[in-house]
Design a protein around this motif. Structure first.
Motif, PDB file in Angstrom:
ATOM      1  N   VAL A   1     -43.549  54.458  38.761  1.00 45.62           N
ATOM      2  CA  VAL A   1     -44.307  54.332  37.281  1.00 45.62           C
ATOM      3  C   VAL A   1     -44.358  52.959  36.185  1.00 45.62           C
ATOM      4  O   VAL A   1     -43.751  52.377  36.570  1.00 45.62           O
ATOM      5  N   ILE A   2     -45.880  52.650  36.220  1.00 47.55           N
ATOM      6  CA  ILE A   2     -45.406  51.321  35.863  1.00 47.55           C
ATOM      7  C   ILE A   2     -46.248  51.458  34.457  1.00 47.55           C
ATOM      8  O   ILE A   2     -47.395  52.239  34.059  1.00 47.55           O
ATOM      9  N   LEU A   3     -45.426  50.831  33.346  1.00 45.81           N
ATOM     10  CA  LEU A   3     -45.550  51.372  32.006  1.00 45.81           C
ATOM     11  C   LEU A   3     -45.540  50.115  31.540  1.00 45.81           C
ATOM     12  O   LEU A   3     -45.025  48.641  31.566  1.00 45.81           O
ATOM     13  N   ASP A   4     -46.947  49.904  30.667  1.00 47.24           N
ATOM     14  CA  ASP A   4     -47.148  49.168  29.400  1.00 47.24           C
ATOM     15  C   ASP A   4     -45.901  49.272  28.629  1.00 47.24           C
ATOM     16  O   ASP A   4     -45.901  50.242  28.262  1.00 47.24           O
ATOM     17  N   VAL A   5     -45.501  48.064  28.214  1.00 49.26           N
ATOM     18  CA  VAL A   5     -44.076  48.282  26.847  1.00 49.26           C
ATOM     19  C   VAL A   5     -44.353  48.355  25.668  1.00 49.26           C
ATOM     20  O   VAL A   5     -44.310  49.319  25.279  1.00 49.26           O
ATOM     21  N   GLY A   6     -45.616  47.760  25.285  1.00 44.75           N
ATOM     22  CA  GLY A   6     -46.320  48.519  24.312  1.00 44.75           C
ATOM     23  C   GLY A   6     -47.228  49.627  24.054  1.00 44.75           C
ATOM     24  O   GLY A   6     -48.218  48.717  24.121  1.00 44.75           O
ATOM     25  N   MET A   7     -46.724  50.090  24.202  1.00 46.15           N
ATOM     26  CA  MET A   7     -48.181  51.728  23.823  1.00 46.15           C
ATOM     27  C   MET A   7     -48.388  52.472  22.866  1.00 46.15           C
ATOM     28  O   MET A   7     -46.991  52.654  22.364  1.00 46.15           O
ATOM     29  N   PRO A   8     -48.871  52.752  22.139  1.00 42.85           N
ATOM     30  CA  PRO A   8     -48.990  54.094  21.255  1.00 42.85           C
ATOM     31  C   PRO A   8     -47.882  55.359  21.058  1.00 42.85           C
ATOM     32  O   PRO A   8     -47.869  55.575  22.153  1.00 42.85           O
ATOM     33  N   ASN A   9     -47.407  55.849  20.149  1.00 48.43           N
ATOM     34  CA  ASN A   9     -46.448  57.229  20.195  1.00 48.43           C
ATOM     35  C   ASN A   9     -45.397  57.181  20.750  1.00 48.43           C
ATOM     36  O   ASN A   9     -44.701  57.594  20.219  1.00 48.43           O
ATOM     37  N   LEU A  10     -44.976  56.543  21.438  1.00 51.82           N
ATOM     38  CA  LEU A  10     -44.157  55.979  22.416  1.00 51.82           C
ATOM     39  C   LEU A  10     -44.367  54.717  23.091  1.00 51.82           C
ATOM     40  O   LEU A  10     -44.738  54.287  24.062  1.00 51.82           O
TER      41      LEU A  10
ATOM     42  N   ALA B   1     -40.077  55.286  26.757  1.00 51.95           N
ATOM     43  CA  ALA B   1     -40.612  55.820  27.115  1.00 51.95           C
ATOM     44  C   ALA B   1     -39.832  55.751  28.916  1.00 51.95           C
ATOM     45  O   ALA B   1     -39.410  56.588  29.453  1.00 51.95           O
ATOM     46  N   THR B   2     -39.359  54.132  29.523  1.00 51.89           N
ATOM     47  CA  THR B   2     -38.796  54.237  29.885  1.00 51.89           C
ATOM     48  C   THR B   2     -37.233  54.957  29.732  1.00 51.89           C
ATOM     49  O   THR B   2     -37.298  56.067  30.717  1.00 51.89           O
TER      50      THR B   2
ATOM     51  N   ILE C   1     -39.267  51.940  37.800  1.00 47.32           N
ATOM     52  CA  ILE C   1     -40.670  52.294  36.451  1.00 47.32           C
ATOM     53  C   ILE C   1     -40.398  50.923  36.670  1.00 47.32           C
ATOM     54  O   ILE C   1     -39.458  49.468  36.426  1.00 47.32           O
ATOM     55  N   LEU C   2     -41.299  50.107  36.906  1.00 44.97           N
ATOM     56  CA  LEU C   2     -41.654  48.527  36.672  1.00 44.97           C
ATOM     57  C   LEU C   2     -42.517  48.470  35.306  1.00 44.97           C
ATOM     58  O   LEU C   2     -43.735  48.962  35.034  1.00 44.97           O
ATOM     59  N   ILE C   3     -42.001  47.817  34.256  1.00 44.69           N
ATOM     60  CA  ILE C   3     -42.812  46.913  32.982  1.00 44.69           C
ATOM     61  C   ILE C   3     -44.088  46.645  33.492  1.00 44.69           C
ATOM     62  O   ILE C   3     -43.367  45.493  33.631  1.00 44.69           O
ATOM     63  N   LEU C   4     -44.615  46.224  32.265  1.00 45.80           N
ATOM     64  CA  LEU C   4     -45.936  45.759  32.230  1.00 45.80           C
ATOM     65  C   LEU C   4     -45.851  44.893  31.152  1.00 45.80           C
ATOM     66  O   LEU C   4     -45.659  45.026  29.870  1.00 45.80           O
ATOM     67  N   THR C   5     -45.815  43.440  31.147  1.00 45.00           N
ATOM     68  CA  THR C   5     -46.253  42.946  29.312  1.00 45.00           C
ATOM     69  C   THR C   5     -46.581  41.882  29.269  1.00 45.00           C
ATOM     70  O   THR C   5     -46.806  41.230  29.812  1.00 45.00           O
ATOM     71  N   LEU C   6     -47.474  41.535  28.356  1.00 46.47           N
ATOM     72  CA  LEU C   6     -48.330  40.074  27.846  1.00 46.47           C
ATOM     73  C   LEU C   6     -47.160  39.647  28.000  1.00 46.47           C
ATOM     74  O   LEU C   6     -47.806  38.295  27.853  1.00 46.47           O
ATOM     75  N   HIS C   7     -46.135  39.464  27.351  1.00 48.22           N
ATOM     76  CA  HIS C   7     -44.958  38.441  26.420  1.00 48.22           C
ATOM     77  C   HIS C   7     -44.452  38.158  27.234  1.00 48.22           C
ATOM     78  O   HIS C   7     -43.119  39.303  27.718  1.00 48.22           O
TER      79      HIS C   7
END
Length: 121
Positions: A52-61, A66-67, A79-85
């Motif tokens: 699962v490739i997950l954006d760290v900053g998402m709505p609802n959860l 989520a991870t 799980i691979l986390i994607l982030t801007l920061h």
């Protein structure tokens, strides 16, 4: 057997870009997409992807919560986390939540396939 990937990001343009990068890999399949953290958890449990490739900053959860929920329900999913920061604290939180990898969105075009390949092996 296909290597199955679930993408979760609230920005459609980001999901499209990620799909484009990943679909070119032989044997890889995008098995689903989610637009928020809650949907990502539901789809991960239902679709049972390899990664699962997950954006760290998402709505609802957010991506961290989520991870935690995905890892608890399906510990074999990587799980691979994607982030801007980029911050040491965030990297630590990502790993503590149970993610196996962390990638800056600014590096995704260059490093995404390599990062997913590392999780695959």
């Amino acid at each position: 057997m296909a290597f199955r990937i679930l993408l979760a990001d609230d920005h459609e343009v980001v999901r499209r870009g990620l799909c484009a990068l990943l679909q070119n890999q032989p044997g890889w399949e995008i098995c689903g997409e989610a637009t928020n953290g809650r949907e990502a958890v539901e789809k991960a449990v239902k679709l049972n992807p390899d990664v699962v490739i997950l954006d760290v900053g998402m709505p609802n959860l957010n991506g961290l919560e989520a991870t935690r929920q995905i890892v608890k329900a399906k510990p074999q999913i990587r799980i691979l986390i994607l982030t801007l920061h980029d911050s040491d604290q965030l990297v630590q939180e990502v790993l503590n939540a149970g993610a196996r990898g962390f990638l800056l969105k600014s590096d995704a075009a260059r490093d995404l396939v390599t990062a997913v390949e590392a999780l695959r092996n």
